[in-house]
Design a protein around this motif. Structure first.
Motif, PDB file in Angstrom:
ATOM      1  N   ASN A  91       0.238  -1.757   0.140  1.00  0.00           N
ATOM      2  CA  ASN A  91      -0.152  -0.203   0.039  1.00  0.00           C
ATOM      3  C   ASN A  91       0.506   1.361  -0.225  1.00  0.00           C
ATOM      4  N   ILE A  92       1.343   1.518  -1.226  1.00  0.00           N
ATOM      5  CA  ILE A  92       2.491   2.585  -1.323  1.00  0.00           C
ATOM      6  C   ILE A  92       0.870   4.071  -1.741  1.00  0.00           C
ATOM      7  N   GLN A  93       1.301   5.071  -1.409  1.00  0.00           N
ATOM      8  CA  GLN A  93       0.834   6.062  -2.235  1.00  0.00           C
ATOM      9  C   GLN A  93       1.070   7.058  -1.884  1.00  0.00           C
ATOM     10  N   LEU A  94       0.089   7.269  -3.890  1.00  0.00           N
ATOM     11  CA  LEU A  94       0.798   8.175  -5.067  1.00  0.00           C
ATOM     12  C   LEU A  94      -0.112   9.526  -4.707  1.00  0.00           C
ATOM     13  N   LEU A  95       0.052  11.062  -4.995  1.00  0.00           N
ATOM     14  CA  LEU A  95      -0.438  11.719  -5.505  1.00  0.00           C
ATOM     15  C   LEU A  95      -0.273  12.087  -6.241  1.00  0.00           C
ATOM     16  N   PRO A  96      -1.108  13.045  -7.073  1.00  0.00           N
ATOM     17  CA  PRO A  96      -1.233  13.657  -8.276  1.00  0.00           C
ATOM     18  C   PRO A  96      -0.670  15.393  -8.250  1.00  0.00           C
ATOM     19  N   MET A  97       0.213  15.254  -7.105  1.00  0.00           N
ATOM     20  CA  MET A  97       0.402  16.801  -7.473  1.00  0.00           C
ATOM     21  C   MET A  97       1.652  17.239  -6.781  1.00  0.00           C
ATOM     22  N   GLY A  98       2.570  16.602  -7.650  1.00  0.00           N
ATOM     23  CA  GLY A  98       3.892  15.913  -7.632  1.00  0.00           C
ATOM     24  C   GLY A  98       4.797  17.338  -8.723  1.00  0.00           C
TER      25      GLY A  98
END
Length: 607
Positions: free
Chosen positions: A391-398
């Motif tokens: 469970n690795i979280q990515l964000l669309p805000m990099g």
């Protein structure tokens, strides 16, 4: 400009590593003397004043450097680096350069780009001073006597981010003597570079804004938002203790603004924002307490824990570590708290455990470079249960260049939209973080534009959640500004007609029309110039897997039994957030469970 004297004591260097004073006032650059070779073979520089400029994190760093034959006498700096991080790097490296003329200085943790910009600007100035640059980059081999050390304490903590610092203060408040080690040169971890949002149900602040909320609602959104894969007991501890933890922080002197908001992926307006920028408020609050109780709380930086010590009964009694000058043994009467954070900056571990995303090898991260999963690996070696590592979280805000969250122009979920390279919306901008990121990955070049208007930035000096003014972001080319949507579209290279239609549809939804993507979080229309756009890409943000713990933060082994004397808190743990973490729940988790771990270890020890 900032002027800093030549001499500095070791105590001041330590202070600079944990305090975050703002830059001084700026003055015009001093005139530069002509570029000439050094006056003799023995001399390092041609005396004079020289200027060097290089790109930092938020624009150019310009240094005006005065030298004599062998010393750097004065450095004046002009820059727009982030207060609390980038400016600290400039200050710290300035002092190091004045202390000993060199270009072999270590980068300041958490401020890599600012550090690199400073060193490049210094090099540019010293080239003009006729310096042998390669010689200045060579680190002198100083003979340091290696001396092994041994420390006895009651509660030992591995990791100096938010969870570790919270645990240290809490343990001391509960009567324990504390020793904390941090492998990086500076305290703060991911907390200090975070967006700082802290979720908690807050009747006082929320009712003043007409917001209805409840602990049960926070529980349901957290549990269901993680696909019901989080441990309900741990989720319950989080949501019930989040606001008491805010009250605890306030009792220590921390200040939050009166207005709560909805941070990206929070699903509800319960996110609290500190008064101080980024995560500096949390770190400063804890360090102020620690500095007032130095007789009972010891903090060691550049000390990397390597191995947990376990006695014949299976209880953890301390750990072995490596310091700059030798091996360190820490004996902890009550036990050890692991608070080393996640593994977002460890590409090998990400690739090893990732099963739910496309390959993550080349995806940048918001994390500081020390987030490499050390605590998880140490605990695993003594048979601790490790859960939900996939469970690795990515964000669309990099940020497209760095992966950082800084430079993000959104102020809250309700007042912005996302559009792709064609100028079209493609997702509910108030959805879960994984939903938004998956939708972004399906767009051309996995890239989007965040669109806001004057409602988010009433004036040009209004700051974002990372203490950056919108004017500075526009000046640096990290954001775009226009008086019309058509002009904004042309600047960012999207179809003007599409962008106008996207905004018109959003505005209609603010008035009550059904949103085509099912969005429900709205506040103001995007109808007031100037309009702004900022580019964003996916970035690795949080690792939800890690060490399994009980509600009291005791570590559990692979047979379901408690490992005596071992506790864990923060991102190093697993099973709280499930498959997706709500925005704003990380700092609530870190500080809530850090506080609990400190109290449990201090009062119950390795019973």
């Amino acid at each position: 400009m900032k002027k800093i004297g030549k001499k500095i004591t070791a105590a001041l260097l330590l202070l600079l590593s944990i305090s975050f004073a703002a830059c001084g006032t700026k003055e015009p650059a001093a005139p530069e003397t002509p570029e000439t070779p050094a006056t003799s073979e023995e001399d390092l520089f041609t005396p004079g004043t020289y200027e060097g400029t290089a790109k930092g994190y938020h624009g150019d760093i310009t240094l005006t450097v005065t030298v004599d034959e062998n010393n750097i006498l004065e450095i004046k700096s002009e820059h727009t680096e982030t207060k609390g991080l980038g400016d600290k790097a400039v200050s710290t490296l300035t002092e190091a350069a004045l202390e000993k003329a060199s270009l072999s200085m270590d980068l300041v943790s958490g401020a890599t780009y600012s550090s690199q910009g400073f060193l490049a600007a210094l090099e540019a100035a010293l080239v003009k001073a006729g310096a042998d640059i390669e010689k200045l980059k060579v680190k002198e081999s100083v003979e340091v006597e290696k001396k092994d050390q041994e420390f006895d304490t009651e509660v030992a903590i591995i990791g100096g981010g938010g969870a570790g610092l919270a645990a240290a203060v809490s343990a001391h408040q509960n009567g324990a003597k504390v020793l904390l080690v941090e492998k990086m040169p500076n305290i703060g971890g991911n907390t200090i570079i975070s967006g700082s949002a802290f979720n908690a149900v807050d009747p006082k602040r929320q009712s003043a804004q007409g917001i209805e909320d409840s602990v049960e609602k926070h529980f349901q959104q957290t549990y269901e938002g993680g696909d019901k894969k989080g441990d309900p007991e741990l989720v319950r501890v989080l949501v019930e203790n989040a606001y008491p933890t805010i009250e605890w922080l306030e009792s220590l002197g921390m200040k939050f603004t009166d207005k709560v908001f909805t941070v990206l992926g929070a699903l509800w307006p319960r996110s609290h924002k500190p008064v101080e920028p980024l995560g500096t408020g949390y770190v400063n609050t804890f360090m102020n307490y620690i500095n007032e109780h130095k007789d009972d709380i010891t903090v060691l930086t550049e000390v990397e824990a390597k191995e947990l010590l376990v006695n014949a009964d299976g209880a953890v009694t301390g750990f072995l570590a490596e310091g700059k000058n030798g091996k360190i043994t820490v004996n902890a009467k009550n036990g050890v708290i692991i608070a080393t954070g996640g593994f977002g900056a460890n590409v090998e571990m990400r690739d090893q455990y990732n099963t739910i995303w496309p390959k993550l090898t080349n995806i940048k991260t918001t994390n500081h470079r020390g987030a490499t999963g050390d605590g998880i690996l140490m605990a695993e070696k003594i048979n601790a249960s490790i859960v939900q590592m996939e469970n690795i979280q990515l964000l669309p805000m990099g940020d497209p260049e760095t992966g950082s969250l800084s430079g993000n122009i959104e102020q809250g979920v309700e007042n912005r939209i996302f559009v792709n390279a064609e100028g079209n919306r493609f997702v509910d901008e108030g959805a879960r973080r994984d939903v938004m990121t998956r939708a972004l990955m399906e767009q051309a070049d996995s890239m989007m534009w965040v669109i806001v208007d004057q409602h988010s930035y009433p004036t040009g000096d209004t700051v974002n959640n990372f203490n950056e003014t919108i004017d500075s972001l526009v000046k640096e080319g990290r954001a775009y500004k226009a008086d019309t949507l058509e002009d904004l579209a042309k600047q960012i290279g999207v179809e003007p007609e599409n962008l106008v239609k996207a905004v018109e549809a959003f505005n209609a939804s603010v008035d009550g029309a059904k949103d085509e993507f099912g969005r429900t979080l709205f506040m103001d229309k995007l109808d007031t110039a100037p309009f702004y756009a900022g580019k964003r890409v996916p970035t690795v943000h949080h690792t939800m897997g890690g060490i399994k713990i009980t509600p009291e933060t005791r570590v559990v082994d692979q047979n379901g039994e408690i490992i005596k004397g071992l506790f864990a808190a923060g991102e190093v743990t697993g099973g709280i957030h499930g498959a997706n973490r709500l925005g704003g729940n990380a700092l609530a988790d870190v500080h809530t469970f850090g506080r609990i771990a400190g109290a449990t270890a201090a009062t119950e020890g390795n019973e």
